[in-house]
Design an enzyme around this catalytic site. Structure first.
Site, PDB file in Angstrom:
ATOM      1  N   LEU A  19       0.817  -1.209   0.000  1.00 26.82           N
ATOM      2  CA  LEU A  19       0.000   0.000   0.000  1.00 26.82           C
ATOM      3  C   LEU A  19       0.855   1.265   0.000  1.00 26.82           C
ATOM      4  O   LEU A  19       0.559   2.221  -0.724  1.00 26.82           O
ATOM      5  CB  LEU A  19      -0.920   0.003   1.224  1.00 26.82           C
ATOM      6  CG  LEU A  19      -2.155  -0.883   1.146  1.00 26.82           C
ATOM      7  CD1 LEU A  19      -2.797  -1.014   2.527  1.00 26.82           C
ATOM      8  CD2 LEU A  19      -3.168  -0.323   0.149  1.00 26.82           C
ATOM      9  N   ASP A  38      11.024   3.802   4.499  1.00 20.95           N
ATOM     10  CA  ASP A  38      10.881   2.362   4.726  1.00 20.95           C
ATOM     11  C   ASP A  38      12.167   1.844   5.355  1.00 20.95           C
ATOM     12  O   ASP A  38      13.269   2.212   4.929  1.00 20.95           O
ATOM     13  CB  ASP A  38      10.606   1.611   3.424  1.00 20.95           C
ATOM     14  CG  ASP A  38       9.930   0.269   3.670  1.00 20.95           C
ATOM     15  OD1 ASP A  38       8.725   0.156   3.392  1.00 20.95           O
ATOM     16  OD2 ASP A  38      10.615  -0.649   4.157  1.00 20.95           O
ATOM     17  N   ASP A  73      13.692   4.836  11.554  1.00 20.29           N
ATOM     18  CA  ASP A  73      12.643   4.120  12.278  1.00 20.29           C
ATOM     19  C   ASP A  73      11.644   5.131  12.815  1.00 20.29           C
ATOM     20  O   ASP A  73      11.939   5.870  13.765  1.00 20.29           O
ATOM     21  CB  ASP A  73      13.273   3.326  13.421  1.00 20.29           C
ATOM     22  CG  ASP A  73      12.276   2.492  14.206  1.00 20.29           C
ATOM     23  OD1 ASP A  73      11.061   2.591  13.933  1.00 20.29           O
ATOM     24  OD2 ASP A  73      12.714   1.749  15.112  1.00 20.29           O
ATOM     25  N   ASN A 100       1.621   4.746   7.350  1.00 20.74           N
ATOM     26  CA  ASN A 100       1.261   3.456   6.770  1.00 20.74           C
ATOM     27  C   ASN A 100       2.104   2.299   7.289  1.00 20.74           C
ATOM     28  O   ASN A 100       1.700   1.144   7.184  1.00 20.74           O
ATOM     29  CB  ASN A 100       1.394   3.546   5.240  1.00 20.74           C
ATOM     30  CG  ASN A 100       1.268   2.214   4.545  1.00 20.74           C
ATOM     31  OD1 ASN A 100       0.170   1.693   4.381  1.00 20.74           O
ATOM     32  ND2 ASN A 100       2.396   1.644   4.144  1.00 20.74           N
ATOM     33  N   TYR A 171      -2.497  -6.636  16.673  1.00 19.88           N
ATOM     34  CA  TYR A 171      -2.740  -5.796  15.495  1.00 19.88           C
ATOM     35  C   TYR A 171      -4.087  -5.078  15.594  1.00 19.88           C
ATOM     36  O   TYR A 171      -4.187  -3.874  15.324  1.00 19.88           O
ATOM     37  CB  TYR A 171      -2.683  -6.686  14.257  1.00 19.88           C
ATOM     38  CG  TYR A 171      -2.987  -6.020  12.942  1.00 19.88           C
ATOM     39  CD1 TYR A 171      -2.065  -5.178  12.333  1.00 19.88           C
ATOM     40  CD2 TYR A 171      -4.188  -6.271  12.280  1.00 19.88           C
ATOM     41  CE1 TYR A 171      -2.340  -4.594  11.106  1.00 19.88           C
ATOM     42  CE2 TYR A 171      -4.470  -5.692  11.055  1.00 19.88           C
ATOM     43  CZ  TYR A 171      -3.538  -4.855  10.472  1.00 19.88           C
ATOM     44  OH  TYR A 171      -3.812  -4.282   9.259  1.00 19.88           O
ATOM     45  N   LYS A 175      -4.643  -1.051  15.718  1.00 20.12           N
ATOM     46  CA  LYS A 175      -5.405  -0.379  14.663  1.00 20.12           C
ATOM     47  C   LYS A 175      -6.629   0.339  15.232  1.00 20.12           C
ATOM     48  O   LYS A 175      -7.039   1.381  14.717  1.00 20.12           O
ATOM     49  CB  LYS A 175      -5.822  -1.390  13.599  1.00 20.12           C
ATOM     50  CG  LYS A 175      -4.663  -1.887  12.736  1.00 20.12           C
ATOM     51  CD  LYS A 175      -3.951  -0.750  12.024  1.00 20.12           C
ATOM     52  CE  LYS A 175      -2.970  -1.238  10.976  1.00 20.12           C
ATOM     53  NZ  LYS A 175      -2.250  -0.121  10.325  1.00 20.12           N
ATOM     54  N   THR A 205      -1.362  -7.300   0.181  1.00 21.22           N
ATOM     55  CA  THR A 205      -0.030  -6.892   0.598  1.00 21.22           C
ATOM     56  C   THR A 205       0.675  -8.121   1.162  1.00 21.22           C
ATOM     57  O   THR A 205       0.082  -9.202   1.255  1.00 21.22           O
ATOM     58  CB  THR A 205      -0.094  -5.806   1.695  1.00 21.22           C
ATOM     59  OG1 THR A 205      -0.649  -6.385   2.890  1.00 21.22           O
ATOM     60  CG2 THR A 205      -0.959  -4.629   1.247  1.00 21.22           C
TER      61      THR A 205
END
Length: 301
Positions: A19, A38, A73, A100, A171, A175, A205
């Protein structure tokens, strides 16, 4: 005709693959200068073998766009601060932040180690908070200096954060926390010209290919509903000046579908105007539940 993000400077975290890569390419196609962040980590957050952000920068430049890589990071204050600094030092401004970055360490709750909990909450939730904090500090200073920006933040939640997902308690919690962070940031930062929204995307992904293999396979022909590129047009619009007036909202997006999520709202209510007994409270709760809409189904349940 002017492109939607002409002249804007956009930071995208976790933009080396999936994404994030799709978002970075889409912003660049609309004229933005992009900071591609990244760390190049593996699916579980361990160090990878290459630096995918450099490949995305090369793609953008090959198409005639402008981009620079950042390998810090973002779940550390120094990394998040340097991310904002790279945008300002390289392009002289920052207009949009797309949070993201993330990875998975899936386990059933009773098998989930504390380290796996901490690592996932750190990269998703802290990795949203710190870039947001440092970008917001810059925009607040701009507003106080009389240069109120048309700034945008797009956070990345998930259906797992809205409904829950079996085997993904770490997770899902992170989120869900991102939604709460989005709502508070939208309220606090509006006075400085900053809009904050979140998406809950469904796309193919590295994370979803393994967790939802049956539904993520690319078709042999026709519309590929799970392609990550389907999510990016909404992200680009939310990151552009054209989204003026839209803040504090969560959008679910999958394939060709966009849904405005309405979140927690008061449903059926009873007020005794005095203290309930446990028996009365239970009877009333059951009555109200009978009048309420059924909750969404937890993924995998």
């Amino acid at each position: 005709m002017s492109r939607m993000c002409e002249g804007r400077v956009v930071v995208v975290t976790g933009a080396g693959r999936g994404l994030g890569r799709a978002h970075a390419l889409a912003f660049a196609a609309e004229g933005a200068k992009v900071v591609v962040n990244d760390l190049g980590l593996g699916l579980d957050g361990t160090p990878g073998a290459d630096g995918p952000s450099l490949h995305v920068v090369e793609e953008i430049r090959a198409a005639g766009g402008e981009a620079i890589a950042h390998g810090g990071d973002v779940a550390t204050s120094a990394g998040a601060a340097s991310l904002v600094a790279v945008a300002l030092d390289t392009y002289g401004r920052l207009d949009t932040l797309v949070n993201n970055a993330g990875f998975l360490r899936d386990r059933m709750l009773v098998n989930l180690d504390e380290d796996d909990w901490d690592a996932v909450v750190r990269v998703h939730l802290k990795g949203h908070f710190l870039p947001l904090k440092h970008a917001a500090a810059h925009w607040r200073a701009e507003a106080k200096a009389g240069r109120t920006p048309a700034a945008r933040i797009v956070n990345t939640s998930s259906g797992a954060g809205l409904l829950g997902s079996v085997g993904q308690s770490n997770y899902s919690a992170a989120k869900a926390g991102i939604v709460g962070l989005t709502l508070v940031a939208a309220a606090e930062l509006a006075r400085y010209g900053v809009q904050v929204n979140a998406i809950a995307p469904a796309a193919r992904t590295r994370m979803t290919e393994r967790a939802f293999a049956d539904t993520m396979t690319a078709p042999d022909s026709g519309f590929d509903a799970m392609a990550p590129e389907n999510v990016s047009p909404l992200v680009v619009w939310l990151g552009a000046e054209q989204s003026a007036g839209v803040t504090g909202r969560v959008f679910e997006t999958e394939g060709g579908r966009i849904t405005v999520m309405e979140g927690w709202r008061a449903g059926p209510t009873a007020d005794k105007e005095a203290r309930w007994t446990p028996e009365e409270a239970g009877e009333t709760a059951l009555k109200l539940l009978g009048e309420a809409e059924a909750p969404g189904t937890v993924y995998g349940a």
